[in-house]
Design an enzyme around this catalytic site. Structure first.
Site, PDB file in Angstrom:
ATOM      1  N   HIS A 234       0.850  -1.187   0.000  1.00 31.30           N
ATOM      2  CA  HIS A 234       0.000   0.000   0.000  1.00 31.30           C
ATOM      3  C   HIS A 234       0.886   1.238   0.000  1.00 31.30           C
ATOM      4  CE1 HIS A 234      -2.377  -3.311   1.652  1.00 31.30           C
ATOM      5  NE2 HIS A 234      -3.427  -2.712   1.142  1.00 31.30           N
TER       6      HIS A 234
ATOM      7  N   HIS B 275      -1.861  -0.932   7.114  1.00 28.95           N
ATOM      8  CA  HIS B 275      -1.523  -1.246   5.722  1.00 28.95           C
ATOM      9  C   HIS B 275      -0.427  -0.324   5.202  1.00 28.95           C
ATOM     10  CE1 HIS B 275      -4.870   1.596   5.859  1.00 28.95           C
ATOM     11  NE2 HIS B 275      -4.326   2.157   4.822  1.00 28.95           N
TER      12      HIS B 275
ATOM     13  N   ASP C 173      -9.337   6.829   7.721  1.00 29.71           N
ATOM     14  CA  ASP C 173     -10.801   6.720   7.636  1.00 29.71           C
ATOM     15  C   ASP C 173     -11.275   5.315   7.996  1.00 29.71           C
ATOM     16  OD1 ASP C 173     -11.655   9.345   6.453  1.00 29.71           O
ATOM     17  OD2 ASP C 173     -10.207   8.726   4.946  1.00 29.71           O
TER      18      ASP C 173
ATOM     19  N   ASN D 135      -7.706  11.818   4.270  1.00 30.03           N
ATOM     20  CA  ASN D 135      -7.422  11.925   2.828  1.00 30.03           C
ATOM     21  C   ASN D 135      -8.657  11.698   1.954  1.00 30.03           C
ATOM     22  OD1 ASN D 135      -7.778   9.111   2.671  1.00 30.03           O
ATOM     23  ND2 ASN D 135      -5.605   8.723   3.030  1.00 30.03           N
TER      24      ASN D 135
ATOM     25  N   SER E 258     -21.133  -9.051  38.015  1.00 26.69           N
ATOM     26  CA  SER E 258     -21.384 -10.368  37.434  1.00 26.69           C
ATOM     27  C   SER E 258     -20.098 -11.115  37.097  1.00 26.69           C
ATOM     28  CB  SER E 258     -22.206 -10.235  36.148  1.00 26.69           C
ATOM     29  OG  SER E 258     -23.445  -9.629  36.424  1.00 26.69           O
TER      30      SER E 258
ATOM     31  N   ASP F 189     -31.462 -15.782  30.885  1.00 27.19           N
ATOM     32  CA  ASP F 189     -31.140 -14.785  29.873  1.00 27.19           C
ATOM     33  C   ASP F 189     -31.219 -15.354  28.457  1.00 27.19           C
ATOM     34  OD1 ASP F 189     -31.022 -12.470  31.312  1.00 27.19           O
ATOM     35  OD2 ASP F 189     -28.862 -12.499  31.608  1.00 27.19           O
TER      36      ASP F 189
ATOM     37  N   HIS G 128     -27.349 -15.140  25.201  1.00 24.21           N
ATOM     38  CA  HIS G 128     -26.316 -14.973  26.221  1.00 24.21           C
ATOM     39  C   HIS G 128     -25.628 -16.282  26.582  1.00 24.21           C
ATOM     40  CE1 HIS G 128     -28.131 -11.082  26.489  1.00 24.21           C
ATOM     41  NE2 HIS G 128     -27.458 -10.721  27.551  1.00 24.21           N
TER      42      HIS G 128
END
Lengths: 669, 669
Positions: free
Chosen positions: A30, A70, A157, A187, A383, A468, A472
């Site tokens: 790249h 990259h 991005d 860019n 939990s 649940d 889950h």
């Protein structure tokens, strides 16, 4: 720009041309990103980055994270130009070839100066939150004379569209990580085209919404870049995002196009770009004056590091030892005795406890003797049982706190934990429901690939969580994790095995651990105290045939070990000699000698495996390892779970002692 | 509020008290969310939602998505109150019990009116983008007389902290989905405590940054709620987020606390809450006047639906048929012939093609005859080969477009695709690199659990992708996907098998499909045309022993089938009769009769499996199915991959015809 800043221009051109040459030589890679961000990187390395190529592991160096992995040639070029020993010119010529340190994407452990493996987008920026958190914690503990550095990130991005970036941005904003500085390579180009084909987000506004300090600059103007970095460093109460407007593949015919994102290998265009740069040199050729300017930036760090050595020497001997031990990932000597004492007490007490609760009890004795542990949970603290009394919650007002409320961000948590281990000085563990390994997978795989000993505390590890329901209830997750190379998956059966699993997880240096823990209470099966860490063998004989000839071997993990023990009682009462093998960690058992494996799993008896997950993978132990297809059975799940109280689910899905005993009877014919 | 809007108050109190009663009866569940959002839901169902409890599958109904799925009692109460037949009072009393439609979290397919399975946070809001996209596409195709409805979502802090929500927000903002309306249940409470313990994000600003229309209201004021919904519907050019300030567990002692998030079962506090509501009724008791008001809202939809029936009848017969066929997920009659023709041509041409490219060729003939397909990619269009000439890109200016640039958002893409299938009328497929199934896992599991036939086009399916290296090279992913219940994992060997896989994927109604496709060119192995879909059997004999007695069976998938064929050539030349079995889909093979399986994999010969992934799972076919431990071998990966050109990687990792032949020789002794 070229004429306004001629020396800067040539330094940046060195990055651009090395990129073009290496990609051309590899005929893949790249090109556009390194070419677009060369100016930012040049100013950063020239004027700001605290680093010493001669001491790439210096604990107080600034960290440079190329989230847009990259663009690996950017970091390879920088490391070569500034004089990192491993980053030879030959390595650049061997870019993307077998055995080279210069892999397609930057791989941690291949090349000094690469702080983390990037390529899967968003991971670098999410790691960086962990790097910055580690820096805050260690600065609070050792003082700013010893720890006081920045984490710089380049994100594109792609990184910012990945959801994990939002988790990172949110966590960093709340934690007010003032030493974290992110350059957004704005860019406007992705692989499919311009960004607006998929996104119209105002990234500056988005970061600001989460409490970040935001600056916007021309990413090719060295003065603006410098000014922005100065301002970012001056802002210590918030992380900074510098939105850099850049041109991908600057100066090449493919500039500002998505073609520019990939491998630019056309020889004529390459030559034309070099001419546009005023670069009159052959492939991989760097003029001496440019190279010496770059090396001078590298040399600058030596003095700073010498100063640091002197400051570090002023720490007390015990602080120095603790610091060095933590950075070496060595466990404290006391750990072994502490675990043994815990095991003894647990065996004596003989209580029925959920293994998630056992885990909390173990952490209560470990955390006080391992200052390097940093706990946390993705909003399931109560939990997951991950918080112990002494840790203190880490907040902007309490930087010594060793417990992190990661929020509902499993992926961000996992990536941040990787960042903390990579930073050094920290052993992080974090919890969520086992089913949500699905959300954290992207980062969990990287723990394994990078060989970092991140610890995942995955509670509610089966249908045993009950009401649940199937969303889950993990059923395939043990298989998924076991399928992942270099990952130790522990499913302890009781408090004793939990303590053993923690000891193994916290002494590991190159392998991440997953602790799969039950929601429901489990009877103690290790009633007889043994100082030896039996789980270290991966599988061992928990109880052997007593009623006569050994006719059956029951293999089980976690909550099903006690089911196997009950089945054994039924069978023995019927005169069927039955061995129970607890298998808390397949991976460790696989590493044992054939002799040991044979002692645990001899050929002959029928074999039944019991696990409240799917069968996938179990054939290795049922049919393989001296087993016989015709004499093997499985008691477990065959599909997704359901919503109902846990005891009813075990009945309905037939994961019971009686069903196990019946399977044995059938196999014995 | 109670005195200002007494009737509204009692209607909302019905939701609150049913929630309290059901959670108390189950002794588990989540009370606070339904109690906090009862006012919003009441106004929505009273004044805006277009629905007919007598016709829960009416294609033009508004969709109501409870992204905060733990608050399942909200939707169960609403469905009961408005008169959905399946939502009986008994079902509410059986909340979270074995066999009940009222599972702990809303499960698609269990109860009419539940549009999607939620519980794993963020999924609902990400699904909803797919629902809204489906609505746009179908509105453009069939006209607003037939399709013109809204997608309403309730999302909490948990949904919005999950990274996938950002992917959803970004995609919806760019696509300007004006019929998507999200209520943010802004109660400032998560399980661990107040939201600011983990997040300080200004959610309104965050949504606005991605192009959303944002409103802020008191989520308990019925007038404000109504006004906001009116304004949201009036804004057709942007999706709307209504930031509703609410009190979790309103009226209960646990109001505004994280305790209120969970199961509120204390009998005295329950009674006190009822008193605070002015609710003088026993458990599960709804006064007749309140119930009849609710039922009137339900009845309102009947007329609208009758009008719709009349409008639908005005469509041409062929349009009606196409519409009904697509909603029934029936494939067009032409599909079978089209696939056969493609296969014949491919067998005759005999070209070496990457299976990702074959996939594009197949789509080129399928898309024109299946108007219901909607393609896309997570910014890898050119690499995934998912775009065909006729689709047109879907944008706000081209709502007829059937190709979606999802951006770098694998998880958001997968969840949106689930939403599209669930909406009805659409068969979505989407691509990314196979390694990034890691990112999409959360939604891929839900495709399987919900039984929706989403199609995942996963290219670059092994080390065969070469230089991008181990971060991009799946090794454990085939095992992970195969371990997942109700998921068909296809790894086709050539153009013919690709066509067969697509036919199977697009005729499936209850199982998602993954197509694992190669980056590299693969020789055609199905040189002889067969009209029968051989892949439907899961595994079949591609070539049998010719040199004499059948001494070896080589089993392979995808790119390794041609390796197996080469190995067979070597062995046959040495007089070793060798069968090659292509296994494009394990799951389908497992579903075959024993007789068929035995014909393909008889006992006796040595067996070697060849796959450029890890061994995990293969023991089922090597040791099981009449196989023998001592006579089996595996040629494949044993760890992560590396960065180098693909041919070199296959050599270095020993995945070659010669290595396979050698393994056979060794096993034959």
């Amino acid at each position: 720009l070229r004429t306004a800043h001629p020396e800067h221009w040539m330094r940046a051109a060195a990055i651009r041309t090395l990129t073009l040459d290496a990609v051309a030589a590899a005929n893949s890679g790249h090109s556009g990103m390194p070419m677009g961000m060369a100016d930012v990187a040049t100013v950063l390395f020239e004027k700001h980055l605290k680093f010493d190529p001669k001491a790439p592991h210096w604990p107080d160096r600034d960290r440079f994270i190329l989230s847009a992995g990259h663009g690996s040639m950017l970091i390879y070029a920088l490391l070569h130009l500034t004089g990192y020993e491993q980053a030879t010119l030959q390595q650049l010529k061997d870019f993307r070839q077998w055995g080279a340190r210069t892999a397609g994407h930057p791989e941690y452990g291949h090349l000094e100066g690469v702080e983390t493996t990037t390529g899967p987008l968003g991971q670098g920026i999410a790691n960086s939150v962990g790097f910055a958190l580690a820096e805050e914690i260690l600065r609070a503990r050792y003082g700013k004379n010893v720890i006081n550095h920045h984490t710089y990130v380049i994100a594109g991005d792609g990184c910012l569209m990945e959801g994990v970036s939002q988790e990172a941005i949110g966590l960093a904003g709340m934690q007010k990580l003032g030493h974290l500085i992110v350059f957004f390579d704005n860019n406007n180009i992705t692989i499919d085209g311009t960004v607006d084909m998929a996104d119209i987000t105002d990234q500056s506004a988005r970061f600001a919404a989460s409490g970040w300090h935001v600056l916007e600059i021309d990413g090719h103007d060295p003065k603006a870049i410098d000014k922005a970095i100065v301002a970012a460093k001056a802002e210590t109460g918030r992380p900074t995002m510098i939105n850099c407007k850049t041109h991908i593949a600057l100066g090449h015919a493919a500039q500002d196009t998505s073609k520019g994102h990939g491998a630019l290998t056309n020889a004529d265009q390459l030559q034309a770009a070099k001419e546009a740069y005023g670069w009159d040199y052959g492939p991989f050729e760097i003029p001496a004056d440019v190279k010496s300017q770059w090396e001078a930036f590298g040399d600058r760090g030596a003095a700073a590091r010498a100063d640091w050595d002197a400051r570090f020497a002023k720490l007390s001997k015990s602080k120095q030892d603790e610091f060095n031990r933590a950075f070496a990932l060595d466990a404290p000597k006391k750990l072994s005795a502490t675990i043994k004492a815990f095991k003894k007490q647990a065996s004596e007490a003989g209580k029925k406890v959920a293994t998630r609760a056992s885990s909390e009890s173990v952490l209560e004795v470990i955390n006080p003797i391992m200052a390097e542990t940093v706990g946390g949970s993705a909003d399931l603290t109560g939990s997951n049982n991950t918080k112990t009394a002494d840790l203190g919650v880490h907040t902007p007002d309490n930087r010594e706190g060793r417990y992190i409320h990661y929020g509902i961000r499993e992926h961000g948590m996992a990536a941040a934990m990787n960042g903390m281990v990579l930073h050094g000085g920290i052993r992080p563990y974090g919890g969520t429901f086992m089913c949500f390994t699905d959300y954290a997978r992207g980062a969990m795989r990287l723990s394994a690939l990078m060989k970092v000993p991140t610890v995942y505390v995955m509670t509610h590890d089966s249908i045993g969580l009950g009401e649940d329901g199937p969303t889950h209830q993990p059923v395939e997750h043990l298989a998924m994790l076991r399928a992942t190379p270099n990952t130790n998956v522990f499913r302890p059966a009781d408090s004793v095995e939990v303590a053993e699993a923690w000891e193994l997880a916290l002494t590991e240096k190159e392998t991440p651990s997953v602790l799969a823990l039950s929601r429901q209470g489990l009877p103690l099966v290790r009633t007889e105290h043994k100082t030896k860490n039996m789980s270290a063998q991966g599988a061992y004989v928990l109880a052997d045939a007593e009623a006569g000839k050994r006719q059956a071997i029951l293999m089980a993990t976690g909550s099903e070990v006690s089911v196997a023990m009950e089945a054994r009682a039924i069978l023995e009462a019927e005169g069927i000699g039955t061995r129970v093998v607890s298998m808390p960690c397949w991976e460790l058992f696989e590493q044992q000698d054939e002799k040991i494996r044979k002692r645990v799993l001899p050929g002959g008896p029928v074999r039944v495996a019991i696990e409240a997950g799917i069968r996938f993978g179990w054939d290795r132990w049922l049919f393989g390892e001296r087993g016989k297809r015709e004499k093997s059975g499985f008691v477990g799940m065959h599909d997704f779970g359901a919503s109902a109280p846990a005891p009813e689910l075990f009945e309905q899905f037939g994961i019971t002692a009686e069903a196990t005993a019946q399977k044995v009877r059938e196999l014995l014919g």
